[in-house]
Design a protein around this motif. Structure first.
Motif, mmCIF file in Angstrom:
data_model
loop_
_atom_site.group_PDB
_atom_site.id
_atom_site.type_symbol
_atom_site.label_atom_id
_atom_site.label_comp_id
_atom_site.label_asym_id
_atom_site.label_seq_id
_atom_site.Cartn_x
_atom_site.Cartn_y
_atom_site.Cartn_z
ATOM 1 N N GLU A 21 -4.622 4.169 -5.583
ATOM 2 C CA GLU A 21 -4.982 5.355 -4.813
ATOM 3 C C GLU A 21 -5.285 6.495 -5.778
ATOM 4 O O GLU A 21 -5.080 6.388 -6.981
ATOM 5 C CB GLU A 21 -3.809 5.735 -3.898
ATOM 6 C CG GLU A 21 -3.432 4.634 -2.912
ATOM 7 C CD GLU A 21 -4.516 4.380 -1.886
ATOM 8 O OE1 GLU A 21 -5.250 5.328 -1.567
ATOM 9 O OE2 GLU A 21 -4.621 3.244 -1.419
ATOM 10 N N ASP A 71 -6.047 5.059 -12.293
ATOM 11 C CA ASP A 71 -6.563 4.113 -11.308
ATOM 12 C C ASP A 71 -7.190 2.886 -11.960
ATOM 13 O O ASP A 71 -7.372 1.862 -11.308
ATOM 14 C CB ASP A 71 -7.568 4.804 -10.390
ATOM 15 C CG ASP A 71 -8.740 5.392 -11.146
ATOM 16 O OD1 ASP A 71 -8.522 6.005 -12.204
ATOM 17 O OD2 ASP A 71 -9.886 5.239 -10.676
ATOM 18 N N TYR A 179 7.094 10.675 -5.491
ATOM 19 C CA TYR A 179 6.512 9.354 -5.221
ATOM 20 C C TYR A 179 7.541 8.264 -5.506
ATOM 21 O O TYR A 179 8.546 8.476 -6.198
ATOM 22 C CB TYR A 179 5.266 9.129 -6.092
ATOM 23 C CG TYR A 179 5.543 9.215 -7.584
ATOM 24 C CD1 TYR A 179 5.979 8.105 -8.304
ATOM 25 C CD2 TYR A 179 5.372 10.413 -8.276
ATOM 26 C CE1 TYR A 179 6.250 8.185 -9.659
ATOM 27 C CE2 TYR A 179 5.637 10.508 -9.625
ATOM 28 C CZ TYR A 179 6.077 9.391 -10.315
ATOM 29 O OH TYR A 179 6.355 9.481 -11.651
ATOM 30 N N GLU A 181 6.749 4.175 -6.509
ATOM 31 C CA GLU A 181 5.758 3.114 -6.701
ATOM 32 C C GLU A 181 6.427 1.914 -7.343
ATOM 33 O O GLU A 181 7.152 2.047 -8.340
ATOM 34 C CB GLU A 181 4.609 3.599 -7.582
ATOM 35 C CG GLU A 181 3.835 4.771 -6.999
ATOM 36 C CD GLU A 181 2.767 5.305 -7.925
ATOM 37 O OE1 GLU A 181 2.041 6.216 -7.506
ATOM 38 O OE2 GLU A 181 2.667 4.817 -9.077
ATOM 39 N N PRO A 597 -13.394 -1.115 3.448
ATOM 40 C CA PRO A 597 -12.275 -0.202 3.192
ATOM 41 C C PRO A 597 -11.020 -0.914 2.702
ATOM 42 O O PRO A 597 -10.167 -0.289 2.063
ATOM 43 C CB PRO A 597 -12.049 0.459 4.559
ATOM 44 C CG PRO A 597 -13.387 0.417 5.223
ATOM 45 C CD PRO A 597 -13.992 -0.882 4.790
ATOM 46 N N ASP A 598 -10.907 -2.221 2.993
ATOM 47 C CA ASP A 598 -9.691 -2.957 2.631
ATOM 48 C C ASP A 598 -9.861 -3.873 1.417
ATOM 49 O O ASP A 598 -8.860 -4.267 0.804
ATOM 50 C CB ASP A 598 -9.214 -3.807 3.819
ATOM 51 C CG ASP A 598 -8.797 -2.944 5.005
ATOM 52 O OD1 ASP A 598 -8.354 -1.807 4.771
ATOM 53 O OD2 ASP A 598 -8.950 -3.409 6.154
ATOM 54 N N LYS A 635 -6.015 -4.291 0.724
ATOM 55 C CA LYS A 635 -5.155 -3.226 1.229
ATOM 56 C C LYS A 635 -4.590 -3.642 2.578
ATOM 57 O O LYS A 635 -5.304 -3.711 3.587
ATOM 58 C CB LYS A 635 -5.971 -1.939 1.354
ATOM 59 C CG LYS A 635 -5.173 -0.737 1.810
ATOM 60 C CD LYS A 635 -6.077 0.492 1.862
ATOM 61 C CE LYS A 635 -5.332 1.720 2.344
ATOM 62 N NZ LYS A 635 -6.226 2.907 2.407
ATOM 63 N N ASN A 637 -1.955 -2.064 4.222
ATOM 64 C CA ASN A 637 -1.837 -0.817 4.964
ATOM 65 C C ASN A 637 -1.804 0.327 3.962
ATOM 66 O O ASN A 637 -2.075 0.117 2.775
ATOM 67 C CB ASN A 637 -0.606 -0.814 5.885
ATOM 68 C CG ASN A 637 0.679 -1.113 5.126
ATOM 69 O OD1 ASN A 637 0.928 -0.559 4.051
ATOM 70 N ND2 ASN A 637 1.508 -1.987 5.684
ATOM 71 N N GLY A 638 -1.457 1.523 4.410
ATOM 72 C CA GLY A 638 -1.478 2.671 3.517
ATOM 73 C C GLY A 638 -0.432 2.630 2.429
ATOM 74 O O GLY A 638 -0.511 3.415 1.477
ATOM 75 N N LYS A 639 0.545 1.726 2.540
ATOM 76 C CA LYS A 639 1.630 1.669 1.572
ATOM 77 C C LYS A 639 1.643 0.401 0.725
ATOM 78 O O LYS A 639 2.250 0.388 -0.349
ATOM 79 C CB LYS A 639 2.978 1.803 2.292
ATOM 80 C CG LYS A 639 3.175 3.135 2.998
ATOM 81 C CD LYS A 639 4.529 3.204 3.685
ATOM 82 C CE LYS A 639 4.733 4.555 4.368
ATOM 83 N NZ LYS A 639 6.054 4.625 5.058
ATOM 84 N N ASN A 641 -0.543 -2.968 -0.937
ATOM 85 C CA ASN A 641 -1.756 -3.717 -1.234
ATOM 86 C C ASN A 641 -1.429 -4.854 -2.182
ATOM 87 O O ASN A 641 -0.382 -4.853 -2.851
ATOM 88 C CB ASN A 641 -2.862 -2.816 -1.786
ATOM 89 C CG ASN A 641 -2.501 -2.188 -3.106
ATOM 90 O OD1 ASN A 641 -2.577 -2.827 -4.154
ATOM 91 N ND2 ASN A 641 -2.089 -0.917 -3.091
ATOM 92 N N LYS A 680 3.670 1.679 -2.434
ATOM 93 C CA LYS A 680 3.590 3.103 -2.742
ATOM 94 C C LYS A 680 4.125 3.889 -1.549
ATOM 95 O O LYS A 680 3.602 3.791 -0.434
ATOM 96 C CB LYS A 680 2.151 3.509 -3.050
ATOM 97 C CG LYS A 680 1.986 4.984 -3.380
ATOM 98 C CD LYS A 680 0.572 5.304 -3.838
ATOM 99 C CE LYS A 680 0.282 4.726 -5.195
ATOM 100 N NZ LYS A 680 -0.993 5.222 -5.755
#
Length: 681
Positions: A21, A71, A179, A181, A597-598, A635, A637-639, A641, A680
């Motif tokens: 991200e 990244d 954060y 991670e 997107p994924d 990915k 979900n948002g947390k 991958n 994350k």
């Protein structure tokens, strides 16, 4: 040859898998079609703006500066941190893959053999070389902790002296933020790794913690490795932000077997084997680093930046280079402490567009112990080296940024270094003073001119230096003081950004050294020998592109050449020959495709040419490779991958070769697959 090489630059393209991200809320990607007022190229998402207050940043150095963002780093499966630099341009790999001594990076025509260690290593700005200049402290840093990798190539950066012969590397780790991670991975050779990074920041107090552990059996037999790393960072900044006070502590341990070197015939027969005479080879490495930081905004235009540090290095290796040679135990114990401080003044000068003046001072005290033994299956049978040597360096510099017009920037600089210390041979009780190198003076000059919004031309000239390491720094074999070897270099380049989706840089460079010396790597006296007068030169080309919103591509090609111009009488046959282990070309390339997107897919290609393995250039060339790494990221979900990566996709054979009584080979790793889960919060 050069024209063909530069034409080839357009055939392949850019960008390492960037599956993480955005690294922070302050991360900025400049998309407007206007070139930045520096010579730096950035890969990934990092802040591209030079410091407008405080100490001069790496981006202020007008040479081939490259910055790799988090990244492009944190989702990489590597057994050793130096492998991360394969994504960056102009980087040469030397891959020993011998347990704790796994390999290293080099550039600008200097090899990674350990004979001349020409790169200054910094971790968050803290000097992190061992006495001989090796960059072993790099192993302490794992990918998930890294915020950016900064590489400065050239002779014009005045901030550092010792080991800053061809340039410097700074490994910048996370500081501040809130954060959590974690990354857990499993792959080939029963490789298991866990990394966790935590940030807690509130009311001006920032805490960062990191822990990592890795275990692998390795590609070859007798190559098992266990390592772990711990780090903590504590920083306080008051509400008025007038100062910042910080403490950083790191601890690292590594225990590994060494598979040893093979003859060419043995490597061709079975590149995964380890010979019986290497059955007890291996190493144990312990490293600690503690640093204190104090930054102070004294006034609106005057600031102080300072660091004090302590590095502790303990290393024991048992090695046997050939069946005809006995096993050695190599024990090294080093304690380095020092400080760096700089004062930066940024006044308003009516007749200049911009002006800043900076002065810096650094001091390092080293206490080093080096012992070697002849051993039989790790049991000592004789002692061959027992040395203690103190080596101290004092240095200072001044540099200015002067902008007479909006388009023109001039950076004159001057640095002076001074060495002190003594050496004791405990085998005979004799003591020797360090060579009086005198004041090692290093003038430097950098100039940049913005041709227009899309093109910037820059040039620089500067001197760096090499002094002896180990016993070569002391008056052991002579009564007269030796002079330092002065390395004088220049660079001319153009940075370009003709559109908002394409940028790059092309540069030509050269470095000449007088009375260059190299360490004798297997010498019981820990001495050096003279190479002579040398010339290194080359051309670097880099291009980064984003032709669509879904596709990033990048390509970098470096052509380099080396020559021994003048040698001493003992090495007369090396005159006119190439320096060993310096390939003529280095290539790094890749792409990153965001299919949905994924889903993301990426490919990296790395290539290196053959090179002679000794200075007379009579034993053949070795070391050429072309390797591909492929990756995919999903990915969930948002947390969460998931990463999939295959290194050496085509399972190509490649090798590192050095000259002993005959060429000896360390085979490279074959195809390897990994899966990793990233969390994350």
């Amino acid at each position: 040859m050069i024209k063909k090489a530069m034409l080839a630059c357009f055939l392949v393209a850019n960008s390492m898998p960037s599956f993480a991200e955005e690294i922070s809320a302050e991360t900025e990607v400049v998309s407007e079609n206007k070139i930045e007022a520096d010579s730096t190229l950035v890969l990934g998402n990092v802040d591209v703006s030079a410091n407008q207050s405080g100490a001069f940043s790496t981006r202020s150095v007008l040479s081939s500066v490259d910055i790799l963002g988090a990244d492009r780093i944190q989702n990489q499966n590597v057994l050793n941190s130096w492998e991360l630099f394969g994504q960056m341009p102009g980087i040469q790999f030397t891959q020993f893959r011998q347990g704790v001594e796994s390999g290293k990076v080099s550039f600008r025509g200097f090899n990674g053999e350990g004979e001349i260690n020409a790169i200054k290593l910094l971790i968050d700005g803290v000097p992190s070389n061992t006495n001989d200049g090796n960059m072993r402290y790099m192993d302490m840093i794992f990918p998930l902790e890294i915020e950016a990798l900064e590489v400065v190539r050239g002779t014009n950066d005045p901030r550092y002296g010792l080991h800053n012969i061809a340039g410097n590397i700074n490994m910048v780790t996370k500081q501040g933020g809130n954060y959590w991670e974690s990354r857990a991975s499993y792959g080939s050779f029963d490789t298991k790794e866990l990394q966790t990074a935590v940030g807690i920041e509130n009311n001006g107090f920032a805490q960062n913690y990191f822990v990592a552990a890795q275990e692998t059996d390795g590609y070859r037999d007798h190559a098992h490795s266990d390592k772990y790393s711990l780090a903590g960072k504590w920083f306080f900044t008051p509400e008025n932000e007038k100062f910042k006070l910080g403490l950083v502590a790191r601890h690292y341990e590594h225990d590994a077997n060494e598979p040893g070197y093979l003859t060419i015939a043995q490597a061709r027969d079975d590149d995964r084997q380890s010979r019986p005479h290497n059955a007890t080879d291996g190493g144990e490495r312990l490293m600690n680093q503690v640093s204190g930081n104090f930054d102070w905004s004294i006034t609106d235009n005057l600031s102080l930046s300072s660091k004090a540090y302590y590095n502790k290095y303990d290393d024991t290796r048992w090695v046997r280079f050939a069946i005809t040679a006995p096993q050695q135990e190599r024990a090294t114990n080093e304690s380095h402490q020092g400080f760096l401080a700089s004062m930066t003044w940024r006044p308003t000068v009516d007749f200049l567009q911009d002006f800043a003046l900076e002065g810096g001072l650094n001091k390092e005290w080293q206490e080093n112990e080096s012992r070697r033994f002849t051993t039989l299956n790790r049991a000592r049978t004789a002692i061959t080296r027992d040395q203690n040597f103190d080596f101290d360096m004092t240095g200072g510099y001044v540099q200015a940024i002067i902008k007479p017009t909006e388009k023109l920037k001039i950076i004159p600089a001057y640095r002076i270094d001074y060495a002190d210390g003594f050496y004791v041979n405990n085998l005979n009780g004799r003591r020797f003073e360090v060579n009086d190198y005198g004041q090692i003076r290093q003038p430097k000059l950098s100039v940049m001119y913005n041709l227009n919004d899309a093109y910037t031309a820059y040039g620089n000239w500067g001197r760096t230096f090499q002094v002896g390491v180990g016993t070569a720094a002391y008056k052991v074999n002579q009564t007269e003081d030796l002079e330092p070897s002065i390395n004088e270099g220049w660079e001319l380049g153009i940075k370009f950004k003709p559109t908002n989706w394409l940028d790059g840089r092309i540069a030509g460079w050269a470095q000449r050294a007088k009375n260059e010396a190299r360490r004798k790597l297997n010498d019981s006296a820990n001495d050096s020998e003279n190479i002579g007068k040398t010339l290194r030169q080359g051309i670097d080309f880099q291009i980064n592109a984003r032709p669509t919103e879904k596709l990033d591509v990048w390509f970098a090609y470096s052509w380099q050449d080396s020559e021994i111009l003048k040698a001493d009488a003992a090495s007369i046959l090396t005159v006119g020959q190439e320096i060993d282990h310096v390939p003529h070309y280095l290539v790094s390339s890749g792409f990153d495709f965001r299919a949905t997107p994924d889903w993301r897919f990426g490919m990296i290609a790395r290539a290196q040419g053959n090179a002679y393995i000794e200075r007379e250039n009579t034993k053949g060339k070795f070391g050429q490779f072309l390797l591909f790494d492929a990756s995919a990221n999903y990915k969930i979900n948002g947390k969460v991958n998931v990463d999939f990566q295959v290194r050496n996709l085509t399972n190509r054979s490649y090798e590192y070769v050095f000259m002993n009584a005959e060429p000896m080979v360390a085979p490279g790793d074959g195809r390897a697959g990994y899966i990793a889960v990233n969390l994350k919060l």
